[in-house]
Design a protein around this motif. Structure first.
Motif, PDB file in Angstrom:
ATOM      1  N   ASN A 227      14.614  12.792  -6.806  1.00  0.00           N
ATOM      2  CA  ASN A 227      15.570  11.705  -6.605  1.00  0.00           C
ATOM      3  C   ASN A 227      14.992  10.329  -6.924  1.00  0.00           C
ATOM      4  N   GLY A 228      13.723  10.304  -7.329  1.00  0.00           N
ATOM      5  CA  GLY A 228      13.105   9.037  -7.712  1.00  0.00           C
ATOM      6  C   GLY A 228      12.939   8.065  -6.563  1.00  0.00           C
ATOM      7  N   LEU A 229      12.399   8.543  -5.437  1.00  0.00           N
ATOM      8  CA  LEU A 229      12.259   7.711  -4.247  1.00  0.00           C
ATOM      9  C   LEU A 229      10.835   7.774  -3.694  1.00  0.00           C
ATOM     10  N   VAL A 230      10.444   6.723  -2.997  1.00  0.00           N
ATOM     11  CA  VAL A 230       9.186   6.683  -2.253  1.00  0.00           C
ATOM     12  C   VAL A 230       9.529   6.399  -0.797  1.00  0.00           C
ATOM     13  N   HIS A 231       9.226   7.348   0.076  1.00  0.00           N
ATOM     14  CA  HIS A 231       9.452   7.155   1.511  1.00  0.00           C
ATOM     15  C   HIS A 231       8.168   6.572   2.097  1.00  0.00           C
ATOM     16  N   LEU A 232       8.092   5.257   2.168  1.00  0.00           N
ATOM     17  CA  LEU A 232       6.855   4.608   2.602  1.00  0.00           C
ATOM     18  C   LEU A 232       6.512   4.918   4.053  1.00  0.00           C
ATOM     19  N   ASN A 233       7.506   5.246   4.857  1.00  0.00           N
ATOM     20  CA  ASN A 233       7.244   5.626   6.250  1.00  0.00           C
ATOM     21  C   ASN A 233       7.129   7.143   6.337  1.00  0.00           C
ATOM     22  N   GLN A 234       5.989   7.627   6.797  1.00  0.00           N
ATOM     23  CA  GLN A 234       5.786   9.071   6.901  1.00  0.00           C
ATOM     24  C   GLN A 234       6.746   9.682   7.910  1.00  0.00           C
ATOM     25  N   ARG A 235       7.132  10.912   7.652  1.00  0.00           N
ATOM     26  CA  ARG A 235       8.015  11.622   8.575  1.00  0.00           C
ATOM     27  C   ARG A 235       7.363  11.705   9.959  1.00  0.00           C
ATOM     28  N   GLY A 236       8.116  11.352  10.982  1.00  0.00           N
ATOM     29  CA  GLY A 236       7.605  11.404  12.348  1.00  0.00           C
ATOM     30  C   GLY A 236       6.931  10.126  12.820  1.00  0.00           C
ATOM     31  N   ARG A 237       6.657   9.193  11.895  1.00  0.00           N
ATOM     32  CA  ARG A 237       6.046   7.930  12.300  1.00  0.00           C
ATOM     33  C   ARG A 237       7.136   6.943  12.698  1.00  0.00           C
ATOM     34  N   LEU A 238       7.018   6.348  13.878  1.00  0.00           N
ATOM     35  CA  LEU A 238       7.998   5.371  14.329  1.00  0.00           C
ATOM     36  C   LEU A 238       7.875   4.089  13.515  1.00  0.00           C
ATOM     37  N   GLN A 239       9.021   3.526  13.155  1.00  0.00           N
ATOM     38  CA  GLN A 239       9.018   2.243  12.466  1.00  0.00           C
ATOM     39  C   GLN A 239       8.564   1.152  13.437  1.00  0.00           C
ATOM     40  N   THR A 240       7.859   0.160  12.908  1.00  0.00           N
ATOM     41  CA  THR A 240       7.441  -0.990  13.699  1.00  0.00           C
ATOM     42  C   THR A 240       8.123  -2.228  13.136  1.00  0.00           C
ATOM     43  N   GLY A 241       7.739  -3.400  13.656  1.00  0.00           N
ATOM     44  CA  GLY A 241       8.283  -4.641  13.124  1.00  0.00           C
ATOM     45  C   GLY A 241       7.971  -4.800  11.645  1.00  0.00           C
ATOM     46  N   LYS A 242       6.845  -4.231  11.210  1.00  0.00           N
ATOM     47  CA  LYS A 242       6.502  -4.244   9.785  1.00  0.00           C
ATOM     48  C   LYS A 242       7.079  -2.982   9.155  1.00  0.00           C
ATOM     49  N   ARG A 243       8.345  -3.023   8.904  1.00  0.00           N
ATOM     50  CA  ARG A 243       9.090  -1.847   8.477  1.00  0.00           C
ATOM     51  C   ARG A 243       8.587  -1.323   7.141  1.00  0.00           C
ATOM     52  N   ARG A 244       8.458   0.011   7.056  1.00  0.00           N
ATOM     53  CA  ARG A 244       8.122   0.681   5.805  1.00  0.00           C
ATOM     54  C   ARG A 244       9.403   1.322   5.261  1.00  0.00           C
ATOM     55  N   PRO A 245      10.003   0.723   4.254  1.00  0.00           N
ATOM     56  CA  PRO A 245      11.302   1.199   3.777  1.00  0.00           C
ATOM     57  C   PRO A 245      11.178   2.366   2.808  1.00  0.00           C
ATOM     58  N   THR A 246      12.302   2.947   2.466  1.00  0.00           N
ATOM     59  CA  THR A 246      12.391   3.875   1.340  1.00  0.00           C
ATOM     60  C   THR A 246      12.797   3.056   0.124  1.00  0.00           C
ATOM     61  N   VAL A 247      12.038   3.201  -0.960  1.00  0.00           N
ATOM     62  CA  VAL A 247      12.282   2.407  -2.160  1.00  0.00           C
ATOM     63  C   VAL A 247      12.337   3.327  -3.374  1.00  0.00           C
ATOM     64  N   LYS A 248      12.726   2.766  -4.506  1.00  0.00           N
ATOM     65  CA  LYS A 248      12.759   3.527  -5.749  1.00  0.00           C
ATOM     66  C   LYS A 248      11.340   3.812  -6.253  1.00  0.00           C
ATOM     67  N   LEU A 249      11.189   4.936  -6.940  1.00  0.00           N
ATOM     68  CA  LEU A 249       9.904   5.331  -7.522  1.00  0.00           C
ATOM     69  C   LEU A 249       9.884   4.928  -8.989  1.00  0.00           C
ATOM     70  N   PRO A 250       9.122   3.895  -9.365  1.00  0.00           N
ATOM     71  CA  PRO A 250       9.054   3.475 -10.766  1.00  0.00           C
ATOM     72  C   PRO A 250       8.426   4.570 -11.639  1.00  0.00           C
ATOM     73  N   PRO A 251       8.874   4.706 -12.892  1.00  0.00           N
ATOM     74  CA  PRO A 251       8.379   5.775 -13.769  1.00  0.00           C
ATOM     75  C   PRO A 251       6.861   5.798 -13.949  1.00  0.00           C
ATOM     76  N   THR A 252       6.229   4.625 -14.077  1.00  0.00           N
ATOM     77  CA  THR A 252       4.779   4.587 -14.288  1.00  0.00           C
ATOM     78  C   THR A 252       4.033   5.148 -13.081  1.00  0.00           C
ATOM     79  N   MET A 253       4.496   4.858 -11.895  1.00  0.00           N
ATOM     80  CA  MET A 253       3.879   5.404 -10.689  1.00  0.00           C
ATOM     81  C   MET A 253       4.126   6.912 -10.607  1.00  0.00           C
TER      82      MET A 253
END
Length: 371
Positions: A227-253
């Motif tokens: 689906n071309g996504l990066v889930h920056l927050n690991q499954r099971g990890r609670l989000q904090t004030g410094k939120r780790r969002p889900t973003v698009k996965l660029p082709p080069t990466m």
């Protein structure tokens, strides 16, 4: 000024003068080279200030397009707040200093200019750079917000921008970290070390604009190639004030990490890396960069790059994990299913990756956008 008093109160080109007991609103007309004055029909100085302020804001309102904040100078709003409210408070001495911070940074900006999230973050960084702690930064922001809200209540502007506060000391440390880079600096930083895990780390930082700790902890399982996504927050990890969002996965990466084994992506001798201080020093020295350049410098550059490439503030904020503190509405939880989800920021960051890794491929037009 002859029989007229000195300028004790001024809004825009208009200022108060007194002739006998009566107060006037006065301005200098450069065409006639004479002062124009109109009676305010009051003899009390405080009433004169109120009358001039009411007239000035009403005049600005009538000249503006439906009370558009694009037409209201921020300095006028701050001046009205000081002269007609803050000056009489017990906290007046400190508020005067905080208002000066606003004027020094924003200069000739309008109320509308304050809406830009990136500029608000630069203001926070500027305040932090003056040595203010998180409480003082937030008090400064509150004073400006109060001044703008006062103008809105008086009908001077149709709506007010939301002033984002620094949430905690970690956020303040975030905005204080990292000197500014140019595109050439970032290219040199990339080439400062050809060690694989250094360039893996920088690839993630540039491709996602995430914070360094999120990049160091990223695993292959967090990459959704289908689906071309990066889930920056690991499954099971609670989000904090410094939120780790889900973003698009660029082709080069995606191409760089597609064939990697499962687990953490940034490895040194088979194990996850620490804070990479030694590698940073080496890369910085070889690139000829100062000691105040670090991994946060990349995140700040990415934010500026996105805005320079016409990525709207909401998309930038979503890419950077700002704003919601991890709390999403039910509808927003499905935003990543939209094919256009963060497409603009992903395209901009992919262009930046190419300009850094393959300068000959991304050279055209990129130099003009160096921050």
């Amino acid at each position: 000024m002859g029989k007229y008093s000195k300028r004790e109160f001024q809004l825009g080109d208009w200022y108060l003068t007194q002739r006998g007991p009566a107060w006037y609103r006065t301005r200098y007309n450069p065409d006639t080279k004479q002062a124009e004055r109109v009676s305010l029909a009051v003899t009390d100085f405080d009433e004169a200030k109120e009358a001039l302020t009411t007239w000035y804001f009403e005049n600005m309102r009538l000249e503006a397009d439906n009370l558009a904040p694009e037409k209201m100078p921020l300095a006028s709003v701050l001046l009205d707040y000081w002269n007609n409210h803050a000056i009489s408070l017990a906290s007046a001495p400190s508020r005067k200093i905080l208002i000066k911070y606003w004027n020094d940074f924003w200069g000739e900006a309008t109320v509308a200019d304050v809406r830009v999230l990136n500029r608000q973050e630069e203001f926070q960084e500027w305040l932090a750079g003056k040595g203010l702690n998180v409480g003082s930064v937030n008090r400064t922001l509150e004073v400006g917000a109060a001044a703008i809200n006062r103008a809105w209540k008086r009908g001077a502007v149709s709506h007010v921008p939301f002033i984002h506060k620094v949430k905690d000391n970690r956020d303040l440390r975030d905005i204080k970290k990292g000197a500014d880079l140019t595109l050439d600096d970032l290219r040199a930083y990339w080439r400062g070390s050809d060690v694989q895990h250094w360039q893996d780390l920088l690839t993630i930082l540039i491709a996602t604009a995430c914070r360094p700790e999120a990049a160091r902890e990223l695993t292959k399982e967090q990459l959704d190639f289908e689906n071309g996504l990066v889930h920056l927050n690991q499954r099971g990890r609670l989000q904090t004030g410094k939120r780790r969002p889900t973003v698009k996965l660029p082709p080069t990466m995606a191409d760089r990490f597609r064939d990697r084994p499962d687990g953490v992506l940034v490895l040194w001798r088979g194990a996850a890396t620490g804070k990479n201080e030694r590698l940073m020093r080496i890369a910085r020295m070889r690139a000829g960069l100062g000691a105040d350049v670090n991994l946060y410098s990349i995140r700040h550059f990415c934010a500026r790059w996105m805005r320079q490439h016409s990525v709207d503030p909401w998309t930038c904020a979503a890419q950077l994990g700002h704003g919601a503190g991890g709390k999403l509405t039910v509808t927003e939880r499905y935003a990543e299913a939209d094919p256009m989800f963060l497409k603009a920021s992903c395209d901009a960051l992919e262009k930046l990756l190419q300009a850094v890794i393959l300068p000959e491929a991304g050279q055209q037009g990129a130099e003009s956008t160096a921050a």
